[in-house]
Design a protein around this motif. Structure first.
Motif, PDB file in Angstrom:
ATOM      1  N   SER A  75      47.368  52.405  59.462  1.00 21.61           N
ATOM      2  CA  SER A  75      47.992  51.204  58.898  1.00 21.61           C
ATOM      3  C   SER A  75      47.319  50.873  57.567  1.00 21.61           C
ATOM      4  CB  SER A  75      47.876  50.041  59.884  1.00 21.61           C
ATOM      5  OG  SER A  75      46.535  49.720  60.112  1.00 21.61           O
ATOM      6  N   PRO A  76      47.940  50.026  56.752  1.00 20.45           N
ATOM      7  CA  PRO A  76      47.359  49.692  55.451  1.00 20.45           C
ATOM      8  C   PRO A  76      45.948  49.119  55.573  1.00 20.45           C
ATOM      9  CG  PRO A  76      49.597  48.894  55.598  1.00 20.45           C
ATOM     10  CD  PRO A  76      49.227  49.391  56.966  1.00 20.45           C
ATOM     11  N   SER A  77      45.221  49.130  54.460  1.00 23.52           N
ATOM     12  CA  SER A  77      43.838  48.654  54.460  1.00 23.52           C
ATOM     13  C   SER A  77      43.772  47.151  54.692  1.00 23.52           C
ATOM     14  CB  SER A  77      43.171  48.995  53.128  1.00 23.52           C
ATOM     15  OG  SER A  77      43.789  48.259  52.090  1.00 23.52           O
ATOM     16  N   VAL A  78      42.621  46.694  55.172  1.00 25.16           N
ATOM     17  CA  VAL A  78      42.394  45.277  55.428  1.00 25.16           C
ATOM     18  C   VAL A  78      42.540  44.490  54.125  1.00 25.16           C
ATOM     19  CG1 VAL A  78      40.633  43.580  56.078  1.00 25.16           C
ATOM     20  CG2 VAL A  78      40.953  45.631  57.462  1.00 25.16           C
ATOM     21  N   SER A  79      42.019  45.029  53.026  1.00 24.94           N
ATOM     22  CA  SER A  79      42.111  44.312  51.750  1.00 24.94           C
ATOM     23  C   SER A  79      43.567  44.125  51.333  1.00 24.94           C
ATOM     24  CB  SER A  79      41.318  45.027  50.666  1.00 24.94           C
ATOM     25  OG  SER A  79      41.824  46.318  50.448  1.00 24.94           O
ATOM     26  N   TRP A  80      44.428  45.104  51.613  1.00 24.46           N
ATOM     27  CA  TRP A  80      45.851  44.982  51.291  1.00 24.46           C
ATOM     28  C   TRP A  80      46.463  43.838  52.095  1.00 24.46           C
ATOM     29  CZ3 TRP A  80      50.536  45.320  53.858  1.00 24.46           C
ATOM     30  CH2 TRP A  80      51.668  45.375  53.052  1.00 24.46           C
ATOM     31  N   TYR A  81      46.156  43.791  53.412  1.00 24.76           N
ATOM     32  CA  TYR A  81      46.673  42.711  54.260  1.00 24.76           C
ATOM     33  C   TYR A  81      46.171  41.350  53.790  1.00 24.76           C
ATOM     34  CZ  TYR A  81      48.785  45.623  57.920  1.00 24.76           C
ATOM     35  OH  TYR A  81      49.581  46.481  58.627  1.00 24.76           O
ATOM     36  N   LEU A  82      44.893  41.260  53.426  1.00 22.69           N
ATOM     37  CA  LEU A  82      44.326  39.989  52.976  1.00 22.69           C
ATOM     38  C   LEU A  82      44.999  39.517  51.688  1.00 22.69           C
ATOM     39  CD1 LEU A  82      40.546  40.619  53.717  1.00 22.69           C
ATOM     40  CD2 LEU A  82      41.999  38.906  54.823  1.00 22.69           C
ATOM     41  N   LYS A  83      45.185  40.441  50.734  1.00 21.91           N
ATOM     42  CA  LYS A  83      45.841  40.067  49.477  1.00 21.91           C
ATOM     43  C   LYS A  83      47.285  39.639  49.720  1.00 21.91           C
ATOM     44  CE  LYS A  83      44.368  43.846  47.276  1.00 21.91           C
ATOM     45  NZ  LYS A  83      44.136  44.845  46.240  1.00 21.91           N
ATOM     46  N   LYS A  84      47.963  40.323  50.626  1.00 22.84           N
ATOM     47  CA  LYS A  84      49.353  39.995  50.952  1.00 22.84           C
ATOM     48  C   LYS A  84      49.436  38.607  51.595  1.00 22.84           C
ATOM     49  CE  LYS A  84      53.396  42.143  51.086  1.00 22.84           C
ATOM     50  NZ  LYS A  84      54.081  42.414  49.847  1.00 22.84           N
ATOM     51  N   ALA A  85      48.540  38.332  52.552  1.00 23.27           N
ATOM     52  CA  ALA A  85      48.531  37.034  53.244  1.00 23.27           C
ATOM     53  C   ALA A  85      48.191  35.900  52.290  1.00 23.27           C
ATOM     54  CB  ALA A  85      47.536  37.064  54.396  1.00 23.27           C
ATOM     55  N   ALA A  86      47.284  36.164  51.346  1.00 29.22           N
ATOM     56  CA  ALA A  86      46.860  35.135  50.395  1.00 29.22           C
ATOM     57  C   ALA A  86      47.826  35.000  49.226  1.00 29.22           C
ATOM     58  CB  ALA A  86      45.463  35.457  49.879  1.00 29.22           C
ATOM     59  N   GLY A  87      48.673  36.007  49.028  1.00 30.38           N
ATOM     60  CA  GLY A  87      49.623  35.977  47.923  1.00 30.38           C
ATOM     61  C   GLY A  87      48.953  36.180  46.567  1.00 30.38           C
ATOM     62  N   ILE A  88      47.911  37.008  46.534  1.00 26.60           N
ATOM     63  CA  ILE A  88      47.196  37.270  45.283  1.00 26.60           C
ATOM     64  C   ILE A  88      47.261  38.755  44.950  1.00 26.60           C
ATOM     65  CG2 ILE A  88      45.645  35.290  45.465  1.00 26.60           C
ATOM     66  CD1 ILE A  88      43.485  37.187  46.556  1.00 26.60           C
ATOM     67  N   GLU A  89      47.084  39.076  43.673  1.00 28.63           N
ATOM     68  CA  GLU A  89      47.074  40.468  43.218  1.00 28.63           C
ATOM     69  C   GLU A  89      45.692  41.087  43.349  1.00 28.63           C
ATOM     70  OE1 GLU A  89      49.507  42.603  41.755  1.00 28.63           O
ATOM     71  OE2 GLU A  89      50.866  41.166  42.683  1.00 28.63           O
ATOM     72  N   LEU A  90      44.663  40.311  43.007  1.00 29.40           N
ATOM     73  CA  LEU A  90      43.281  40.787  43.028  1.00 29.40           C
ATOM     74  C   LEU A  90      42.388  39.749  43.684  1.00 29.40           C
ATOM     75  CD1 LEU A  90      43.014  42.062  39.335  1.00 29.40           C
ATOM     76  CD2 LEU A  90      43.121  43.487  41.369  1.00 29.40           C
ATOM     77  N   GLY A  91      41.251  40.200  44.188  1.00 27.13           N
ATOM     78  CA  GLY A  91      40.256  39.281  44.721  1.00 27.13           C
ATOM     79  C   GLY A  91      39.476  38.654  43.579  1.00 27.13           C
ATOM     80  N   SER A  92      38.417  37.936  43.916  1.00 26.75           N
ATOM     81  CA  SER A  92      37.581  37.290  42.917  1.00 26.75           C
ATOM     82  C   SER A  92      36.774  38.328  42.131  1.00 26.75           C
ATOM     83  CB  SER A  92      36.625  36.325  43.605  1.00 26.75           C
ATOM     84  OG  SER A  92      35.686  35.812  42.690  1.00 26.75           O
ATOM     85  N   THR A  93      36.568  38.047  40.848  1.00 30.32           N
ATOM     86  CA  THR A  93      35.729  38.937  40.041  1.00 30.32           C
ATOM     87  C   THR A  93      34.254  38.687  40.338  1.00 30.32           C
ATOM     88  OG1 THR A  93      35.843  37.342  38.237  1.00 30.32           O
ATOM     89  CG2 THR A  93      37.378  39.201  38.158  1.00 30.32           C
ATOM     90  N   ARG A  94      33.950  37.512  40.887  1.00 27.45           N
ATOM     91  CA  ARG A  94      32.567  37.175  41.249  1.00 27.45           C
ATOM     92  C   ARG A  94      32.535  36.605  42.663  1.00 27.45           C
ATOM     93  NH1 ARG A  94      30.084  33.216  37.552  1.00 27.45           N
ATOM     94  NH2 ARG A  94      28.158  33.910  38.535  1.00 27.45           N
ATOM     95  N   PRO A  95      32.708  37.457  43.698  1.00 24.03           N
ATOM     96  CA  PRO A  95      32.682  36.950  45.068  1.00 24.03           C
ATOM     97  C   PRO A  95      31.339  36.300  45.392  1.00 24.03           C
ATOM     98  CG  PRO A  95      32.861  39.352  45.040  1.00 24.03           C
ATOM     99  CD  PRO A  95      32.888  38.884  43.630  1.00 24.03           C
ATOM    100  N   GLY A  96      31.403  35.198  46.137  1.00 20.46           N
ATOM    101  CA  GLY A  96      30.186  34.456  46.461  1.00 20.46           C
ATOM    102  C   GLY A  96      29.943  33.339  45.462  1.00 20.46           C
ATOM    103  N   HIS A  97      30.504  33.469  44.253  1.00 21.91           N
ATOM    104  CA  HIS A  97      30.357  32.445  43.225  1.00 21.91           C
ATOM    105  C   HIS A  97      31.695  31.772  42.946  1.00 21.91           C
ATOM    106  CE1 HIS A  97      26.282  33.769  42.280  1.00 21.91           C
ATOM    107  NE2 HIS A  97      26.742  35.011  42.328  1.00 21.91           N
ATOM    108  N   VAL A  98      32.734  32.596  42.840  1.00 22.27           N
ATOM    109  CA  VAL A  98      34.068  32.087  42.545  1.00 22.27           C
ATOM    110  C   VAL A  98      34.981  32.445  43.717  1.00 22.27           C
ATOM    111  CG1 VAL A  98      36.030  32.219  40.952  1.00 22.27           C
ATOM    112  CG2 VAL A  98      33.695  32.436  40.081  1.00 22.27           C
ATOM    113  N   THR A  99      35.652  31.425  44.273  1.00 20.31           N
ATOM    114  CA  THR A  99      36.562  31.659  45.390  1.00 20.31           C
ATOM    115  C   THR A  99      37.962  31.919  44.835  1.00 20.31           C
ATOM    116  OG1 THR A  99      35.261  30.196  46.786  1.00 20.31           O
ATOM    117  CG2 THR A  99      37.494  30.658  47.516  1.00 20.31           C
ATOM    118  N   ALA A 100      38.556  33.035  45.237  1.00 22.45           N
ATOM    119  CA  ALA A 100      39.903  33.382  44.765  1.00 22.45           C
ATOM    120  C   ALA A 100      40.945  32.507  45.459  1.00 22.45           C
ATOM    121  CB  ALA A 100      40.195  34.854  45.026  1.00 22.45           C
TER     122      ALA A 100
END
Length: 149
Positions: A75-100
């Motif tokens: 099945s597709p990757s977890v990151s693909w599912y997370l981006k799809k559920a969140a409706g975003i193209e990319l995650g945060s450029t600074r995880p832990g500092h900036v919340t996408a």
């Protein structure tokens, strides 16, 4: 007693669900081992028809010396599912500092239920899979909250 098949190659591809065609990337990858392209395309498309079109599926093809093959579809990757559920193209450029964005635990649970059917995760408790998904979300800058209003 049967003679074991000799493996010629292990090919890993990412192909859209229901979108296997003899064109690149599938054609050249299988053609160099003289595998039956149409047989692969028909079988892959049949196995992935329950997924939405354009869902990226990871497929591992084992090619044998006698020009036969076997393949497994993940099945597709977890990151693909997370981006799809969140409706975003990319995650945060600074995880832990900036919340996408934020997702609820319900989303995590739904993704875990889908991923539990993967061959390498079968038998693993849903809680463990969910914790892994939460870790992936955190590394992408996605905050998991108990309940979204």
């Amino acid at each position: 007693m049967s003679v074991p098949k000799v493996v010629a190659a292990t090919i890993r591809l990412r192909v859209p669900a229901g979108g296997a065609r003899p064109a690149p990337p599938v054609g050249p990858a299988l053609g160099q081992y003289r595998l039956n392209l149409m047989a692969f395309c028909k079988d892959f498309n049949a196995r992935t028809q329950k997924f939405k079109p354009d869902t990226p599926m990871a497929v591992t093809i084992t090619a044998y010396k006698d020009n036969t093959f076997e393949f497994t579809v993940k099945s597709p990757s977890v990151s693909w599912y997370l981006k799809k559920a969140a409706g975003i193209e990319l995650g945060s450029t600074r995880p832990g500092h900036v919340t996408a964005t934020s997702l609820s635990l319900r989303h995590v649970y739904e993704i875990a239920k889908v991923k539990q059917s993967d061959p390498y995760l079968q038998g693993m408790p849903l809680e463990s899979i969910s914790k892994s998904i939460i870790g992936t979300a955190r590394s992408m800058g996605i905050k998991i909250v108990k309940d979204l209003e």
